[in-house]
Design a protein around this motif. Structure first.
Motif, PDB file in Angstrom:
ATOM      1  N   TRP A 196      40.508   8.451   9.828  1.00 10.83           N
ATOM      2  CA  TRP A 196      40.098   8.594  11.221  1.00 10.83           C
ATOM      3  C   TRP A 196      41.132   7.940  12.146  1.00 10.83           C
ATOM      4  CZ3 TRP A 196      38.363   4.811  14.807  1.00 10.83           C
ATOM      5  CH2 TRP A 196      37.659   5.284  15.922  1.00 10.83           C
ATOM      6  N   THR A 240      31.025   8.813   7.618  1.00 12.12           N
ATOM      7  CA  THR A 240      31.955   8.859   6.484  1.00 12.12           C
ATOM      8  C   THR A 240      31.311   8.281   5.225  1.00 12.12           C
ATOM      9  OG1 THR A 240      33.028   6.788   7.180  1.00 12.12           O
ATOM     10  CG2 THR A 240      34.087   8.850   7.862  1.00 12.12           C
ATOM     11  N   SER A 255      36.130  13.494   5.686  1.00 15.05           N
ATOM     12  CA  SER A 255      35.165  13.287   6.774  1.00 15.05           C
ATOM     13  C   SER A 255      35.823  12.565   7.942  1.00 15.05           C
ATOM     14  CB  SER A 255      33.964  12.467   6.282  1.00 15.05           C
ATOM     15  OG  SER A 255      33.260  13.132   5.278  1.00 15.05           O
ATOM     16  N   GLY A 256      36.653  11.564   7.631  1.00 20.91           N
ATOM     17  CA  GLY A 256      37.325  10.799   8.684  1.00 20.91           C
ATOM     18  C   GLY A 256      38.249  11.659   9.531  1.00 20.91           C
ATOM     19  N   GLY A 295      35.211  10.827   1.842  1.00 22.39           N
ATOM     20  CA  GLY A 295      35.280   9.936   2.996  1.00 22.39           C
ATOM     21  C   GLY A 295      36.510  10.207   3.852  1.00 22.39           C
ATOM     22  N   SER A 300      30.972  10.605   2.055  1.00 21.76           N
ATOM     23  CA  SER A 300      31.496  10.134   0.784  1.00 21.76           C
ATOM     24  C   SER A 300      30.484  10.322  -0.341  1.00 21.76           C
ATOM     25  CB  SER A 300      31.871   8.648   0.920  1.00 21.76           C
ATOM     26  OG  SER A 300      32.151   8.080  -0.324  1.00 21.76           O
ATOM     27  N   ALA A 355      33.694   5.038   2.982  1.00 28.89           N
ATOM     28  CA  ALA A 355      33.710   4.883   4.441  1.00 28.89           C
ATOM     29  C   ALA A 355      35.032   4.279   4.908  1.00 28.89           C
ATOM     30  CB  ALA A 355      32.542   4.021   4.897  1.00 28.89           C
ATOM     31  N   GLY A 386      37.546   6.882   4.940  1.00 29.74           N
ATOM     32  CA  GLY A 386      37.277   7.678   6.134  1.00 29.74           C
ATOM     33  C   GLY A 386      37.791   7.002   7.391  1.00 29.74           C
ATOM     34  N   MET A 419      30.993   6.816  13.218  1.00 33.66           N
ATOM     35  CA  MET A 419      31.997   7.327  12.286  1.00 33.66           C
ATOM     36  C   MET A 419      31.799   6.715  10.899  1.00 33.66           C
ATOM     37  SD  MET A 419      35.034   6.181  10.669  1.00 33.66           S
ATOM     38  CE  MET A 419      35.540   4.827  11.695  1.00 33.66           C
TER      39      MET A 419
END
Length: 197
Positions: free
Chosen positions: A125, A88, A179-180, A176, A92, A118, A121, A84
């Protein structure tokens, strides 16, 4: 029934170690690993999310990892979190590449490095996984992080910064975080199908 062993330190220590080793590299090497819009290489998208501009930038990332451990310890296990964070960090940098330039952004960002995309993210997440597990503050945490990065992307600068970097990659933070959320939904689906544990 044995209680699940907390895996936070096992999961996050290698990430902190990697960030620390990279921080010790000479500045010339760090520039080589950073994303360079005008003079970049293919690996920039992979490496830029792991190197930092300065000590305070790096230390803020370590504090961010600690906060993620405190907030989302129950979700931490090495392979899924490592994948992950890699995804991320990549998301990003790519988001920054695609959207931190006209017509989306008034000023073109020419260099990008740092782990904050990240971390955003990671926060998104963990918050999304909390929502899926019906944790009481999951929605609050997710709305806070998404709201913050969207406002920053709109105004073009961070609301709060722990670094003296001139041009913060706010579009990368948004990338990010998005994406998370996407990765948490995918992770949840794969976990339900017992593809991953």
């Amino acid at each position: 029934m044995r209680e699940k062993i907390k895996q936070g330190p096992l999961t996050l220590f290698p990430i902190a170690l990697l960030l620390s080793v990279l921080m010790l590299l000479p500045d010339e090497t760090l520039r080589f690993l950073a994303y360079q819009r005008d003079n970049g290489q293919w690996w920039d998208a992979i490496t830029a999310g792991w190197v930092h501009f300065e000590l305070s930038h790096y230390l803020a990332s370590l504090v961010g990892l600690l906060v993620m451990w405190l907030l989302f310890d129950e979700h931490l296990s090495p392979p899924p979190v490592w994948l992950m964070l890699a995804a991320t960090a990549l998301g990003s940098v790519l988001f920054e590449h695609w959207f931190a330039q006209p017509p989306f952004y008034a000023i073109t960002v020419v260099e990008n490095r740092g782990f904050s995309g990240a971390l955003y993210g990671f926060f998104a997440w963990g918050s999304t996984l909390d929502i899926l597990k019906r944790k009481p503050f999951g929605w609050t945490l997710l709305l806070l992080v998404i709201g913050k990065v969207m406002i920053e992307a709109f105004i073009g600068e961070p609301i709060v910064s722990f670094s003296s970097v001139d041009r913060v990659a706010v579009m990368g933070h948004l990338g990010g975080a998005l994406s998370g959320v996407s990765l948490a939904l995918l992770y949840s689906q794969l976990s339900k199908q017992q593809v991953i544990k």
